[in-house]
Scaffold this motif. Structure first.
Motif, mmCIF file in Angstrom:
data_model
loop_
_atom_site.group_PDB
_atom_site.id
_atom_site.type_symbol
_atom_site.label_atom_id
_atom_site.label_comp_id
_atom_site.label_asym_id
_atom_site.label_seq_id
_atom_site.Cartn_x
_atom_site.Cartn_y
_atom_site.Cartn_z
ATOM 1 N N PRO A 55 0.834 -1.209 0.000
ATOM 2 C CA PRO A 55 0.000 0.000 0.000
ATOM 3 C C PRO A 55 0.866 1.255 0.000
ATOM 4 O O PRO A 55 2.021 1.233 0.449
ATOM 5 C CB PRO A 55 -0.806 -0.118 1.297
ATOM 6 N N LEU A 56 0.297 2.351 -0.473
ATOM 7 C CA LEU A 56 1.059 3.593 -0.592
ATOM 8 C C LEU A 56 1.542 4.094 0.761
ATOM 9 O O LEU A 56 2.606 4.705 0.864
ATOM 10 C CB LEU A 56 0.186 4.650 -1.277
ATOM 11 N N THR A 57 0.766 3.835 1.825
ATOM 12 C CA THR A 57 1.173 4.269 3.165
ATOM 13 C C THR A 57 2.479 3.608 3.591
ATOM 14 O O THR A 57 3.296 4.210 4.297
ATOM 15 C CB THR A 57 0.077 3.952 4.184
ATOM 16 N N LEU A 58 2.703 2.360 3.176
ATOM 17 C CA LEU A 58 3.950 1.667 3.504
ATOM 18 C C LEU A 58 5.053 2.020 2.512
ATOM 19 O O LEU A 58 6.230 2.117 2.885
ATOM 20 C CB LEU A 58 3.714 0.160 3.524
ATOM 21 N N MET A 59 4.690 2.261 1.244
ATOM 22 C CA MET A 59 5.683 2.652 0.249
ATOM 23 C C MET A 59 6.349 3.975 0.629
ATOM 24 O O MET A 59 7.521 4.200 0.353
ATOM 25 C CB MET A 59 5.028 2.783 -1.132
ATOM 26 N N GLY A 60 5.564 4.876 1.245
ATOM 27 C CA GLY A 60 6.140 6.146 1.683
ATOM 28 C C GLY A 60 7.327 5.941 2.598
ATOM 29 O O GLY A 60 8.355 6.623 2.482
ATOM 30 N N GLN A 61 7.224 4.966 3.499
ATOM 31 C CA GLN A 61 8.319 4.694 4.428
ATOM 32 C C GLN A 61 9.508 4.028 3.747
ATOM 33 O O GLN A 61 10.641 4.133 4.221
ATOM 34 C CB GLN A 61 7.821 3.828 5.585
ATOM 35 N N MET A 62 9.272 3.336 2.644
ATOM 36 C CA MET A 62 10.375 2.689 1.925
ATOM 37 C C MET A 62 11.355 3.714 1.349
ATOM 38 O O MET A 62 12.524 3.411 1.132
ATOM 39 C CB MET A 62 9.818 1.817 0.784
ATOM 40 N N ILE A 63 10.877 4.949 1.114
ATOM 41 C CA ILE A 63 11.757 6.001 0.586
ATOM 42 C C ILE A 63 12.877 6.311 1.562
ATOM 43 O O ILE A 63 13.962 6.766 1.184
ATOM 44 C CB ILE A 63 10.935 7.274 0.277
ATOM 45 N N VAL A 64 12.636 6.029 2.849
ATOM 46 C CA VAL A 64 13.635 6.301 3.889
ATOM 47 C C VAL A 64 14.959 5.607 3.576
ATOM 48 O O VAL A 64 16.040 6.135 3.870
ATOM 49 C CB VAL A 64 13.097 5.850 5.266
ATOM 50 N N PHE A 65 14.890 4.419 2.946
ATOM 51 C CA PHE A 65 16.109 3.638 2.755
ATOM 52 C C PHE A 65 17.059 4.269 1.734
ATOM 53 O O PHE A 65 18.269 4.044 1.811
ATOM 54 C CB PHE A 65 15.746 2.200 2.356
ATOM 55 N N GLU A 66 16.540 5.032 0.793
ATOM 56 C CA GLU A 66 17.438 5.772 -0.107
ATOM 57 C C GLU A 66 18.296 6.733 0.704
ATOM 58 O O GLU A 66 19.518 6.832 0.519
ATOM 59 C CB GLU A 66 16.641 6.539 -1.155
ATOM 60 N N PHE A 67 17.644 7.432 1.625
ATOM 61 C CA PHE A 67 18.332 8.396 2.477
ATOM 62 C C PHE A 67 19.358 7.697 3.375
ATOM 63 O O PHE A 67 20.504 8.142 3.501
ATOM 64 C CB PHE A 67 17.282 9.125 3.312
ATOM 65 N N LEU A 68 18.973 6.563 3.982
ATOM 66 C CA LEU A 68 19.869 5.854 4.904
ATOM 67 C C LEU A 68 21.074 5.268 4.173
ATOM 68 O O LEU A 68 22.205 5.357 4.662
ATOM 69 C CB LEU A 68 19.092 4.744 5.622
ATOM 70 N N PHE A 69 20.838 4.677 2.998
ATOM 71 C CA PHE A 69 21.968 4.111 2.251
ATOM 72 C C PHE A 69 22.873 5.214 1.701
ATOM 73 O O PHE A 69 24.097 5.026 1.618
ATOM 74 C CB PHE A 69 21.464 3.213 1.123
ATOM 75 N N ALA A 70 22.294 6.356 1.336
ATOM 76 C CA ALA A 70 23.119 7.483 0.897
ATOM 77 C C ALA A 70 24.044 7.935 2.036
ATOM 78 O O ALA A 70 25.225 8.246 1.802
ATOM 79 C CB ALA A 70 22.230 8.643 0.447
ATOM 80 N N LEU A 71 23.515 7.961 3.259
ATOM 81 C CA LEU A 71 24.350 8.301 4.415
ATOM 82 C C LEU A 71 25.465 7.274 4.583
ATOM 83 O O LEU A 71 26.629 7.630 4.806
ATOM 84 C CB LEU A 71 23.499 8.351 5.685
ATOM 85 N N LEU A 72 25.121 5.981 4.491
ATOM 86 C CA LEU A 72 26.119 4.920 4.658
ATOM 87 C C LEU A 72 27.232 5.046 3.627
ATOM 88 O O LEU A 72 28.428 4.987 3.976
ATOM 89 C CB LEU A 72 25.431 3.556 4.530
ATOM 90 N N TYR A 73 26.855 5.241 2.361
ATOM 91 C CA TYR A 73 27.878 5.382 1.316
ATOM 92 C C TYR A 73 28.725 6.633 1.550
ATOM 93 O O TYR A 73 29.926 6.634 1.275
ATOM 94 C CB TYR A 73 27.216 5.452 -0.065
ATOM 95 N N GLY A 74 28.075 7.690 2.056
ATOM 96 C CA GLY A 74 28.812 8.913 2.356
ATOM 97 C C GLY A 74 29.858 8.691 3.446
ATOM 98 O O GLY A 74 30.986 9.182 3.352
ATOM 99 N N TYR A 75 29.494 7.924 4.482
ATOM 100 C CA TYR A 75 30.455 7.636 5.558
ATOM 101 C C TYR A 75 31.632 6.816 5.025
ATOM 102 O O TYR A 75 32.794 7.066 5.379
ATOM 103 C CB TYR A 75 29.784 6.852 6.692
ATOM 104 N N LEU A 76 31.330 5.835 4.169
ATOM 105 C CA LEU A 76 32.395 5.010 3.597
ATOM 106 C C LEU A 76 33.306 5.845 2.700
ATOM 107 O O LEU A 76 34.543 5.691 2.729
ATOM 108 C CB LEU A 76 31.787 3.853 2.797
ATOM 109 N N TRP A 77 32.717 6.742 1.914
ATOM 110 C CA TRP A 77 33.486 7.591 1.008
ATOM 111 C C TRP A 77 34.368 8.558 1.792
ATOM 112 O O TRP A 77 35.537 8.773 1.449
ATOM 113 C CB TRP A 77 32.535 8.352 0.091
ATOM 114 N N GLU A 78 33.809 9.130 2.870
ATOM 115 C CA GLU A 78 34.552 10.097 3.689
ATOM 116 C C GLU A 78 35.403 9.418 4.751
ATOM 117 O O GLU A 78 36.154 10.091 5.458
ATOM 118 C CB GLU A 78 33.580 11.065 4.356
ATOM 119 N N GLN A 79 35.262 8.083 4.887
ATOM 120 C CA GLN A 79 36.019 7.285 5.853
ATOM 121 C C GLN A 79 35.870 7.846 7.273
ATOM 122 O O GLN A 79 36.838 8.161 7.956
ATOM 123 C CB GLN A 79 37.500 7.221 5.447
ATOM 124 N N ARG A 80 34.617 7.943 7.698
ATOM 125 C CA ARG A 80 34.337 8.427 9.049
ATOM 126 C C ARG A 80 33.123 7.703 9.618
ATOM 127 O O ARG A 80 32.374 7.057 8.895
ATOM 128 C CB ARG A 80 34.069 9.929 9.038
#
Length: 312
Positions: free
Chosen positions: A252-277
């Protein structure tokens, strides 16, 4: 039980889509000599070419299946979810700064979930309040450092960011509803058709972008550009969007809205790996709150899934 398994697979597809979409944020760091708009045009041209090749075996059947109404829908989705969204996003970053833009775009999970709560048979909004509060808390934590360093935020930048938020919300809602109506077209075929239309639109955008480009890039730089643009198109657009479409068809769309969060979380993770911090305290708290928000949203949908399975 069958419906429960489909929902779990849908959530896994949504998480995997977020993991791939997070790579988009690394692309500018890999080729810093190119402007974001140049990378966008390159990505969408490659997306269109790859999609055209992959959809070619089904082209005749799809032409017989789709009416002008569906093609209009594809044009609208290609603009709101890709071309217009990215142009607005790039403009917001350039005129209002990364911090302000990130805070506004970070509202996407909340906005899409709220819109989805108005759908027929949707989970009541009161059951989603804990999830929305946790997500808002996570957004507040990650925005705390940005508020301490506001940068060069401007009214124009804020308006562009709000318009980008509206554009992608329209795409997410419209795409989910199209997938719910179209049963003769698979989720991946719909993604590939969106790619073909997006590629055609990118061709039109490529002309002014090429004229405005400084033209100082060497042969090696262009090879790097082609590699990154093609990689982003294949992983983020062809595979990532296909996974997102699969999730949109079963959740349902109500749950799909929360799935967008993972783009943000993985972007943070990749950023930490790239910046090595390691993440800061505020970033770690934001991650935990956002994950808790998704878990609370999934829990709110579980009784409804069980009830649906019982009545099926």
């Amino acid at each position: 039980m069958h419906q429960e398994n489909k929902s779990r697979l849908g959530m896994l597809a949504g998480i995997a889509a977020g993991a791939l979409w997070g790579l988009v944020f690394l692309a500018p760091a890999l080729i810093p000599a190119f402007q974001p708009l140049e990378l966008s045009v390159g990505r969408y041209l490659a997306y269109g070419l790859i999609a055209a090749v992959l959809v070619a075996p089904s082209w005749r059947r799809l032409l017989r299946t789709l009416t002008w109404r569906e093609w209009r829908g594809l044009i609208w989705l290609s603009l709101t979810g890709n071309i217009v969204y990215y142009v607005l996003l790039a403009s917001a970053v350039q005129t209002g700064g990364v911090a302000m833009t990130s805070m506004v775009i970070g509202l996407l999970p909340l906005v899409v979930t709220l819109v989805g709560s108005r759908d027929r048979h949707a989970v009541p909004l009161r059951k989603l309040i804990p999830s929305l509060l946790l997500s808002a808390g996570g957004l507040a934590c990650i925005s705390w450092q940005s508020l301490a360093h506001p940068g060069h935020a401007s009214l124009l930048g804020l308006l562009c960011a709000l318009a980008a938020l509206l554009s992608w919300t329209v795409y997410a809602v419209g795409n989910s509803r199209w997938l719910g109506r179209l049963r003769s077209v698979s989720a991946q075929e719909w993604n590939l058709l969106t790619g073909v239309v997006t590629g055609a639109a990118a061709l039109l955008l490529a002309i002014p972008v090429a004229l405005a480009a400084p033209g100082t890039h060497g042969g090696t730089a262009w090879l790097q550009f082609a590699g990154v643009a093609t990689g982003v198109a294949l992983l983020c657009s062809v595979v990532g969007n296909g996974l997102w479409n699969h999730a949109s068809r079963v959740l349902p769309l109500t749950l799909m809205g929360q799935m967008i969060v993972f783009e943000f979380l993985f972007a943070l993770l990749y950023g930490y790996l790239w910046e090595q911090r390691w993440p800061t305290l505020a970033e770690a708290a934001a991650t935990l709150l956002l994950l808790a928000g998704v878990a609370a949203c999934a829990a709110a949908h579980r009784p409804q899934r069980a009830a649906n399975a019982a009545t099926a």
